[in-house]
Design a protein around this motif. Sequence first.
Motif, PDB file in Angstrom:
ATOM      1  N   HIS A 477       0.825  -1.207   0.000  1.00 33.42           N
ATOM      2  CA  HIS A 477       0.000   0.000   0.000  1.00 33.42           C
ATOM      3  C   HIS A 477       0.865   1.267   0.000  1.00 33.42           C
ATOM      4  CE1 HIS A 477       0.228   1.416   4.346  1.00 33.42           C
ATOM      5  NE2 HIS A 477       0.958   0.323   4.354  1.00 33.42           N
ATOM      6  N   PHE A 478       0.235   2.434  -0.169  1.00 35.33           N
ATOM      7  CA  PHE A 478       0.943   3.710  -0.319  1.00 35.33           C
ATOM      8  C   PHE A 478       0.896   4.496   0.990  1.00 35.33           C
ATOM      9  CE2 PHE A 478       2.978   6.990  -2.508  1.00 35.33           C
ATOM     10  CZ  PHE A 478       3.137   6.669  -3.848  1.00 35.33           C
ATOM     11  N   GLY A 479       1.580   4.052   1.984  1.00 36.46           N
ATOM     12  CA  GLY A 479       1.556   4.771   3.253  1.00 36.46           C
ATOM     13  C   GLY A 479       2.317   3.978   4.297  1.00 36.46           C
ATOM     14  N   TYR A 480       2.328   4.407   5.488  1.00 37.40           N
ATOM     15  CA  TYR A 480       1.828   5.624   6.122  1.00 37.40           C
ATOM     16  C   TYR A 480       2.953   6.654   6.183  1.00 37.40           C
ATOM     17  CZ  TYR A 480      -1.454   1.990   7.331  1.00 37.40           C
ATOM     18  OH  TYR A 480      -2.310   0.938   7.241  1.00 37.40           O
ATOM     19  N   ARG A 481       4.165   6.184   6.454  1.00 35.09           N
ATOM     20  CA  ARG A 481       5.327   7.065   6.376  1.00 35.09           C
ATOM     21  C   ARG A 481       5.695   7.251   4.903  1.00 35.09           C
ATOM     22  NH1 ARG A 481       6.139   3.421  10.590  1.00 35.09           N
ATOM     23  NH2 ARG A 481       6.400   4.383  12.664  1.00 35.09           N
ATOM     24  N   THR A 482       6.282   8.398   4.594  1.00 35.11           N
ATOM     25  CA  THR A 482       6.697   8.667   3.216  1.00 35.11           C
ATOM     26  C   THR A 482       8.204   8.921   3.185  1.00 35.11           C
ATOM     27  OG1 THR A 482       6.507  11.085   3.223  1.00 35.11           O
ATOM     28  CG2 THR A 482       4.468   9.824   2.890  1.00 35.11           C
ATOM     29  N   ALA A 483       8.718   9.159   1.979  1.00 35.34           N
ATOM     30  CA  ALA A 483      10.151   9.421   1.820  1.00 35.34           C
ATOM     31  C   ALA A 483      10.542  10.798   2.335  1.00 35.34           C
ATOM     32  CB  ALA A 483      10.534   9.281   0.347  1.00 35.34           C
ATOM     33  N   ILE A 484       9.572  11.633   2.637  1.00 33.63           N
ATOM     34  CA  ILE A 484       9.834  12.980   3.145  1.00 33.63           C
ATOM     35  C   ILE A 484       9.602  13.000   4.650  1.00 33.63           C
ATOM     36  CG2 ILE A 484       9.136  15.401   3.016  1.00 33.63           C
ATOM     37  CD1 ILE A 484       8.223  14.823   0.140  1.00 33.63           C
ATOM     38  N   ASP A 485      10.587  13.390   5.398  1.00 29.27           N
ATOM     39  CA  ASP A 485      10.492  13.407   6.855  1.00 29.27           C
ATOM     40  C   ASP A 485       9.351  14.320   7.303  1.00 29.27           C
ATOM     41  OD1 ASP A 485      11.154  12.839   9.463  1.00 29.27           O
ATOM     42  OD2 ASP A 485      12.750  14.341   9.583  1.00 29.27           O
ATOM     43  N   GLY A 486       8.475  13.803   8.132  1.00 29.92           N
ATOM     44  CA  GLY A 486       7.374  14.600   8.659  1.00 29.92           C
ATOM     45  C   GLY A 486       6.111  14.574   7.813  1.00 29.92           C
ATOM     46  N   LEU A 487       6.143  13.926   6.645  1.00 29.68           N
ATOM     47  CA  LEU A 487       4.960  13.812   5.794  1.00 29.68           C
ATOM     48  C   LEU A 487       4.416  12.399   5.859  1.00 29.68           C
ATOM     49  CD1 LEU A 487       2.966  14.927   3.684  1.00 29.68           C
ATOM     50  CD2 LEU A 487       4.617  14.247   1.915  1.00 29.68           C
ATOM     51  N   TYR A 488       3.135  12.301   6.141  1.00 29.35           N
ATOM     52  CA  TYR A 488       2.473  11.002   6.262  1.00 29.35           C
ATOM     53  C   TYR A 488       1.306  10.909   5.283  1.00 29.35           C
ATOM     54  CZ  TYR A 488       5.067  10.713  10.641  1.00 29.35           C
ATOM     55  OH  TYR A 488       6.073  10.687  11.584  1.00 29.35           O
ATOM     56  N   MET A 489       0.993   9.681   4.916  1.00 29.70           N
ATOM     57  CA  MET A 489      -0.219   9.390   4.155  1.00 29.70           C
ATOM     58  C   MET A 489      -1.143   8.575   5.051  1.00 29.70           C
ATOM     59  SD  MET A 489      -0.410  10.516   0.968  1.00 29.70           S
ATOM     60  CE  MET A 489      -1.322   9.372  -0.064  1.00 29.70           C
ATOM     61  N   ALA A 490      -2.421   8.923   5.066  1.00 28.78           N
ATOM     62  CA  ALA A 490      -3.371   8.182   5.911  1.00 28.78           C
ATOM     63  C   ALA A 490      -4.754   8.156   5.263  1.00 28.78           C
ATOM     64  CB  ALA A 490      -3.444   8.809   7.298  1.00 28.78           C
ATOM     65  N   GLY A 491      -4.786   8.016   3.945  1.00 18.30           N
ATOM     66  CA  GLY A 491      -6.058   7.998   3.229  1.00 18.30           C
ATOM     67  C   GLY A 491      -6.319   6.677   2.547  1.00 18.30           C
ATOM     68  N   SER A 492      -7.148   6.697   1.525  1.00 16.31           N
ATOM     69  CA  SER A 492      -7.614   5.469   0.896  1.00 16.31           C
ATOM     70  C   SER A 492      -6.567   4.750   0.068  1.00 16.31           C
ATOM     71  CB  SER A 492      -8.834   5.770   0.024  1.00 16.31           C
ATOM     72  OG  SER A 492      -9.946   6.112   0.825  1.00 16.31           O
ATOM     73  N   ALA A 493      -5.442   5.397  -0.222  1.00 14.49           N
ATOM     74  CA  ALA A 493      -4.353   4.692  -0.903  1.00 14.49           C
ATOM     75  C   ALA A 493      -3.577   3.807   0.060  1.00 14.49           C
ATOM     76  CB  ALA A 493      -3.411   5.689  -1.563  1.00 14.49           C
ATOM     77  N   CYS A 494      -3.849   3.977   1.349  1.00 12.41           N
ATOM     78  CA  CYS A 494      -3.174   3.201   2.394  1.00 12.41           C
ATOM     79  C   CYS A 494      -4.036   2.007   2.801  1.00 12.41           C
ATOM     80  CB  CYS A 494      -2.915   4.070   3.626  1.00 12.41           C
ATOM     81  SG  CYS A 494      -2.042   5.604   3.287  1.00 12.41           S
ATOM     82  N   HIS A 495      -3.397   0.996   3.341  1.00 12.75           N
ATOM     83  CA  HIS A 495      -4.128  -0.137   3.907  1.00 12.75           C
ATOM     84  C   HIS A 495      -5.074   0.368   4.998  1.00 12.75           C
ATOM     85  CE1 HIS A 495      -4.835  -4.095   5.666  1.00 12.75           C
ATOM     86  NE2 HIS A 495      -4.540  -3.563   6.849  1.00 12.75           N
ATOM     87  N   PRO A 496      -6.325  -0.083   5.068  1.00 17.50           N
ATOM     88  CA  PRO A 496      -6.968  -1.113   4.249  1.00 17.50           C
ATOM     89  C   PRO A 496      -7.701  -0.591   3.024  1.00 17.50           C
ATOM     90  CG  PRO A 496      -8.360  -0.624   6.118  1.00 17.50           C
ATOM     91  CD  PRO A 496      -7.147   0.268   6.251  1.00 17.50           C
TER      92      PRO A 496
END
Length: 535
Positions: A477-496
Motif C-alpha cells: 500500500h501507499f503509506g503511512y510514512r513517506t520518503a519525506i520526513d514529517g509527511l504522512y499518508m493516511a487515506g484510501s491509498a493506504c491499507h486497508p
Amino acid sequence: MTPEREYDGIIIGAGQHGLILGSYLARAGLKVLLLERRLGYGGGLSTEERTLPGFYHNLHSINHFSISSTPWFRDLGLSAKLRYITPRYEFAQPHSDGSALVFSRDLDETAANIARFSVKDAETFREWNVKAEEMTSRIFLKERFAEPLSEADRASVLGQSMLGSEFLELTRKQPLDAVNELFENEYVKVLFLFKLSLFGTVLHETLNSGSPVGSLIRAFDLTTGYELAEGGSWNLARSLMETFIAAGGEFRNQAHVERIVVDGGRVTGVSLAGGTELKARFVASTVDVHQTFAQMVGADHLPADVAARVEGHKHTPWTLFGLHLALNEPPRYAAAAFDPAVDRALKYNVGSETIESLLKAHDEVEAKRVPTNAQFGAGALSVLDPSQAPPGRHTAYAWQVVPYDIGGDPDAIDDARAGLQESILAKWRTYAPNMTPDNILGSYTYTAKEYTRELINMRYGDIFMGALTSDQVMYNHFGYRTAIDGLYMAGSACHPNGAITGGAGYIGASVIAADLGVKPWWTPTDARAELSDLA
C-alpha cells in the motif's frame, strides 16, 4: 511570509480518515488543524436531498462494513452519537423466473435458501462458513486495523498455524475459479461473486486474481457484514466531527492546500491558495496520491523511485452511474411470492443472473462502452430506516458500472444519461413491476462527471482512489510514512484502502504518535501479536 499559526500537526482532508486521525491525535494532547478544500466535510460520507425535500440520498457510501465493531468506533465512543442498523437480510437476488436467493445473517436460514436451488451447494456453504467465520474474526478483521507486516513476515507468522496456513492458501485462489469449483448452481455462483464485488458488476480484477487481503472469505461468512447508518451516511461524519472538536481539534473549511512546504528534505507546513502559510511538526495527507505528491509536494522533492510509483499509481477502470429515486412505495419484487424476505434486504443484485453476463459487461466497460444489458446493485434504504424518507414514502438507488470516458470522451455521459436511466428502470420493472413512472416522485442521476468535480481526489472517477489490485494493497500500500520526513499518508491509498473503513486514519494515528514519542491513550492493534495468537 510570516506563518499565520503553528501546530503540532496539519491534516489535509476532512473525510473519514482525516476525522478519525485528528480525533485520536487531538485527544492525545496534540494541537491539530484539519483542513478541507470544500465548504462541508465527510468526503464520501454524503447524504443529501437531491430529488425532493425530506428524501435523503446517500450519494457515495451506503453500506458500511461492520463499522460498529471497529476499534475506532469503540475508542471514540461513537455509539453515543450514532446508531447503526444491522439488517437481518444482507443480500438478495431476484430472478426472472420468479425465484430469489436471499442471504440472511442466520446460517440455517441461508443454507435453506441455497438448498432450494442446490442441496449440494447448501452443504458446501455450511462447511465453508465454519472456516470463514473464524478466519474473518481472527485474521481478516485483525489485519484490517493493523499496520501490515511485510510479505515475508506475514507468511512466516500465519504459517505457524493451521488456520493461518489455510488463510494464506485461500488468498492465492482466484474467486471465479473457487466459485466454479465449489458450486454447481449458476444463481448461487452469481450471488457469491456479487457478495465479493461491488454494485452488481463483477470485473476481471475481482474475478480473475487472488488477493493478499483474503477477501474471498467474505463470500462465506455471515456474522460480519454490512450495516446502515441511521438517518444517512453523513451522520457518521457528523459524529466524527463532533468528536474531533470536543477533543480540542481545530477545523478550517474552504482551505485549499496549494503546496506542502518541504525544506531540506523535511516538511515544515503547508501553503494555502491565497498565500496563507501554516507551520507544523508534521503534515498528514488523506487525499489521493496524485494530488498529494504530484501537485502539493512536487516531483523536485521526490526520490526518483517514489516519483515513478506516483506516476504509475493505478486506478479502477470503471466508474458509477448512480440513479437515486424518491418513491411512493418501495420496489415490490415479483419474487416475494417465492421468498417474502426478498423485499427486506439491504443490497440487491438486479439483472445479473449468469457469469457470462458479468463477463460481457466487463468487456464492454473495458472497451469504453456502456453495458448493453443493464445490471446493477440496488437498495431501498427507507424500508430498513424510515427516517431517510418522509412518512409513508421511500427512497431507492441503483448503481450501474460504466466507463469514465465513454468512447474516450468524459463528457459523453451527458448524451447517455437519459438512456441509462430508462434502461435501468426498464430492467428493474421486470423484477419489481411496481417501479412504474407513477411510483417515481423524483429522480437524480449522479455520475463521475459530477462527483469528480465535487470530490477531486476521486481522480478518473475512481471512488477508491486507487485500484484494489494485489500490487497496491496490504504490504504494497501507499503509506503511512513517506520518503519525506514529517509527511504522512493516511487515506484510501493506504491499507486497508478504499471504502468506508476508517482503518488508515486509525492506523496512521499510532504510526504518527510513535514517531513523535506521544504515548497513545488507546491500545493500537498489533498484527504480529494478533496473528501469533493463532498458533
